[in-house]
Design an enzyme around this catalytic site. Sequence first.
Site, PDB file in Angstrom:
ATOM      1  CG  ASP A   1      19.577  11.066  26.675  1.00 20.82           C
ATOM      2  OD1 ASP A   1      19.785   9.857  26.775  1.00 20.82           O
ATOM      3  OD2 ASP A   1      19.184  11.779  27.630  1.00 20.82           O
TER       4      ASP A   1
ATOM      5  CG  ASN B   1       6.719  13.993  40.397  1.00 26.64           C
ATOM      6  OD1 ASN B   1       6.915  13.912  41.602  1.00 26.64           O
ATOM      7  ND2 ASN B   1       6.951  12.980  39.561  1.00 26.64           N
TER       8      ASN B   1
ATOM      9  N   GLY C   1       9.125  10.535  31.014  1.00 22.90           N
ATOM     10  CA  GLY C   1       9.833  11.614  30.304  1.00 22.90           C
ATOM     11  C   GLY C   1      11.294  11.769  30.699  1.00 22.90           C
ATOM     12  CB  VAL C   2      13.509  14.745  30.832  1.00 23.75           C
ATOM     13  CG1 VAL C   2      12.850  15.699  31.814  1.00 23.75           C
ATOM     14  CG2 VAL C   2      15.014  14.934  30.809  1.00 23.75           C
ATOM     15  CG  ASP C   3      11.403  12.716  37.058  1.00 24.07           C
ATOM     16  OD1 ASP C   3      10.369  12.806  37.721  1.00 24.07           O
ATOM     17  OD2 ASP C   3      12.536  12.570  37.571  1.00 24.07           O
TER      18      ASP C   3
ATOM     19  CB  SER D   1       6.069  22.774  31.853  1.00 23.38           C
ATOM     20  OG  SER D   1       6.165  22.797  33.266  1.00 23.38           O
ATOM     21  CB  THR D   2       7.161  21.638  26.463  1.00 20.52           C
ATOM     22  OG1 THR D   2       8.342  20.835  26.368  1.00 20.52           O
ATOM     23  CG2 THR D   2       7.514  23.064  26.821  1.00 20.52           C
ATOM     24  N   GLY D   3       6.135  18.614  27.933  1.00 19.11           N
ATOM     25  CA  GLY D   3       5.799  17.230  27.615  1.00 19.11           C
ATOM     26  C   GLY D   3       4.509  16.843  28.317  1.00 19.11           C
TER      27      GLY D   3
ATOM     28  CE1 TYR E   1       3.298  17.099  35.397  1.00 19.13           C
ATOM     29  CE2 TYR E   1       4.732  18.877  36.094  1.00 19.13           C
ATOM     30  CZ  TYR E   1       4.105  17.675  36.350  1.00 19.13           C
ATOM     31  OH  TYR E   1       4.305  17.036  37.559  1.00 19.13           O
TER      32      TYR E   1
HETATM   33  N1  APR Z   1      16.599  14.461  27.199  1.00 15.09           N
HETATM   34  C1  APR Z   1      16.131  15.715  26.948  1.00 15.09           C
HETATM   35  N2  APR Z   1      14.823  16.015  26.874  1.00 15.09           N
HETATM   36  C2  APR Z   1      13.948  14.996  27.082  1.00 15.09           C
HETATM   37  C3  APR Z   1      14.363  13.672  27.360  1.00 15.09           C
HETATM   38  C4  APR Z   1      15.749  13.423  27.412  1.00 15.09           C
HETATM   39  N3  APR Z   1      16.248  12.201  27.665  1.00 15.09           N
HETATM   40  N4  APR Z   1      13.245  12.906  27.522  1.00 15.09           N
HETATM   41  C5  APR Z   1      12.184  13.717  27.326  1.00 15.09           C
HETATM   42  N5  APR Z   1      12.599  14.972  27.057  1.00 15.09           N
HETATM   43  C6  APR Z   1      11.816  16.175  26.784  1.00 15.09           C
HETATM   44  C7  APR Z   1      10.394  16.006  26.347  1.00 15.09           C
HETATM   45  O1  APR Z   1      10.350  15.667  24.962  1.00 15.09           O
HETATM   46  C8  APR Z   1       9.870  17.409  26.602  1.00 15.09           C
HETATM   47  O2  APR Z   1      10.236  18.271  25.533  1.00 15.09           O
HETATM   48  O3  APR Z   1      11.700  16.903  27.998  1.00 15.09           O
HETATM   49  C9  APR Z   1      10.635  17.836  27.855  1.00 15.09           C
HETATM   50  C10 APR Z   1       9.822  17.796  29.134  1.00 15.09           C
HETATM   51  O4  APR Z   1       8.868  16.750  29.039  1.00 15.09           O
HETATM   52  P1  APR Z   1       8.551  15.788  30.297  1.00 15.09           P
HETATM   53  O5  APR Z   1       9.718  14.970  30.602  1.00 15.09           O
HETATM   54  O6  APR Z   1       7.250  15.115  30.003  1.00 15.09           O
HETATM   55  O7  APR Z   1       8.374  16.829  31.501  1.00 15.09           O
HETATM   56  P2  APR Z   1       7.169  17.796  31.882  1.00 15.09           P
HETATM   57  O8  APR Z   1       6.317  18.140  30.726  1.00 15.09           O
HETATM   58  O9  APR Z   1       7.814  18.886  32.679  1.00 15.09           O
HETATM   59  O10 APR Z   1       6.286  16.892  32.856  1.00 15.09           O
HETATM   60  C11 APR Z   1       6.836  16.560  34.105  1.00 15.09           C
HETATM   61  O11 APR Z   1       6.457  14.231  33.815  1.00 15.09           O
HETATM   62  O12 APR Z   1       7.999  12.550  33.939  1.00 15.09           O
HETATM   63  C12 APR Z   1       7.028  13.217  34.644  1.00 15.09           C
HETATM   64  O13 APR Z   1       7.799  13.086  36.910  1.00 15.09           O
HETATM   65  C13 APR Z   1       7.591  13.961  35.818  1.00 15.09           C
HETATM   66  O14 APR Z   1       5.433  14.408  36.725  1.00 15.09           O
HETATM   67  C14 APR Z   1       6.523  14.985  36.033  1.00 15.09           C
HETATM   68  C15 APR Z   1       6.099  15.345  34.613  1.00 15.09           C
END
Ligand code: APR
Length: 171
Positions: free
Chosen positions: A10, A24, A32-34, A117-119, A121
């Site tokens: 985390d 975003n 997600g991480v946001d 971007s790998t989640g 997005y």
């Molecule tokens: N710590 C580290 N990595 C994390 C955590 C965490 N607590 N939570 C999620 N992740 C990982 C996900 O598993 C993925 O590998 O962060 C990576 C990015 O995934 P997302 O958070 O979905 O971000 P992204 O693909 O860039 O999409 C961004 O998602 O949450 C919304 O507001 C955000 O619209 C934006 C979009």
Amino acid sequence: MSKINVISGDICTLEVDAIVNAANTTLLGGEGVDGAIHRTAGPGLIEECRNLRGCPIGQAKITSAYNLPCKFVIHTVGPVWKGGDFGEEGLLASAYTNPIRIADNMKLHSIAFPNISTGIYSFPKELAAAISITAVRKALKKYKSIKEVLFCVFDEENLEIYNRILSEPSP
Ligand code: APR
């Protein structure tokens, strides 16, 4: 000599100078991480983000970290994967380069990235890892204040990909 390391877990727990948020363009939080970063930081973060008036894709903006153990949060916006013909690769590289540039301007020394971007997005993980490592290696040659970059992975697949690519001799 700056170091690049991989850590699994985390990003909200890391006591680095700055963690990078995969945000975003509104900078008003998400999943997600946001979502994790905003939940851990507390309400002060969203208040500060409101005043930033958003962030274009590939760009980055810095805020305080509030209840997070790090010192700053650098919010960046990765591209949504649309098949690869819409400049996604360059925008993803910028989403790694611009946080390092900002951290260097602030004279920070350690920065941790999620796998931008790998989640949600949907950017392909293998391609994203190669782009991110290349972009970070190039940025570290220019921005000398940064002594350590952590790729904070959150799943086994990314852990294997990053360890494999980073163990290969850099070109
Ligand atoms: N710590 C580290 N990595 C994390 C955590 C965490 N607590 N939570 C999620 N992740 C990982 C996900 O598993 C993925 O590998 O962060 C990576 C990015 O995934 P997302 O958070 O979905 O971000 P992204 O693909 O860039 O999409 C961004 O998602 O949450 C919304 O507001 C955000 O619209 C934006 C979009």
